[in-house]
Design an enzyme around this catalytic site. Structure first.
Site, short mmCIF file in Angstrom:
data_model
loop_
_atom_site.label_atom_id
_atom_site.label_comp_id
_atom_site.label_asym_id
_atom_site.label_seq_id
_atom_site.Cartn_x
_atom_site.Cartn_y
_atom_site.Cartn_z
CD GLU A 1 28.08 12.43 35.09
OE1 GLU A 1 29.00 13.00 35.72
OE2 GLU A 1 27.52 12.97 34.13
CG HIS B 1 47.34 23.22 34.37
ND1 HIS B 1 47.26 22.73 33.09
CD2 HIS B 1 48.65 23.52 34.59
CE1 HIS B 1 48.46 22.71 32.55
NE2 HIS B 1 49.33 23.19 33.44
CG ASP C 1 35.82 22.31 29.91
OD1 ASP C 1 35.34 22.20 31.05
OD2 ASP C 1 36.28 23.38 29.46
#
Length: 121
Positions: free
Chosen positions: A66, A84, A92
């Protein structure tokens, strides 16, 4: 070539990074809260040394991923402020790494805690 910083300064900056993450990042606050809850539950449940090791390893992996995700997102935002598609994929996939580690950690925690909870009932 610049000379390496003293070891004390390296640790100082690393702790400043953790401080920033836990106090300024939304997910940092969530993960810190979850970590505290899991540690309290682990004490209450009286985990074995092996179970503690597994729980702490899960916490470390999820937290480290994280932190890397948060750093990568900040860097992506600096490099390209507008949308972009490559930046989206980068963010992602980075978030997916955290999610994957969190899912596996929940499975491991379930394997450890569910039998102990059943015994209490």
């Amino acid at each position: 070539m610049s000379k390496p910083q003293p070891l004390f300064k390296a640790f100082y900056h690393a702790f400043k990074g953790m401080q920033y993450f836990f106090f300024n990042d939304r997910n940092g606050k969530i993960h810190l809260t979850a970590t505290i809850a899991v540690i309290i539950i682990s004490f209450v449940m009286g985990l074995s040394a092996t179970e503690w090791a597994l729980i702490l390893l899960c916490i470390a992996v999820v937290m480290a991923l994280e932190m890397m995700n948060a750093a990568l997102e900040k860097l992506c935002d600096l490099v390209h402020k507008e949308y972009h598609p490559f930046i989206k994929i980068t963010k992602d996939v980075s978030a997916a790494a955290v999610l994957w580690a969190a899912i596996i950690s929940v499975v491991i925690a379930s394997i450890i805690f569910i039998p102990k909870i059943i015994l209490l009932l």
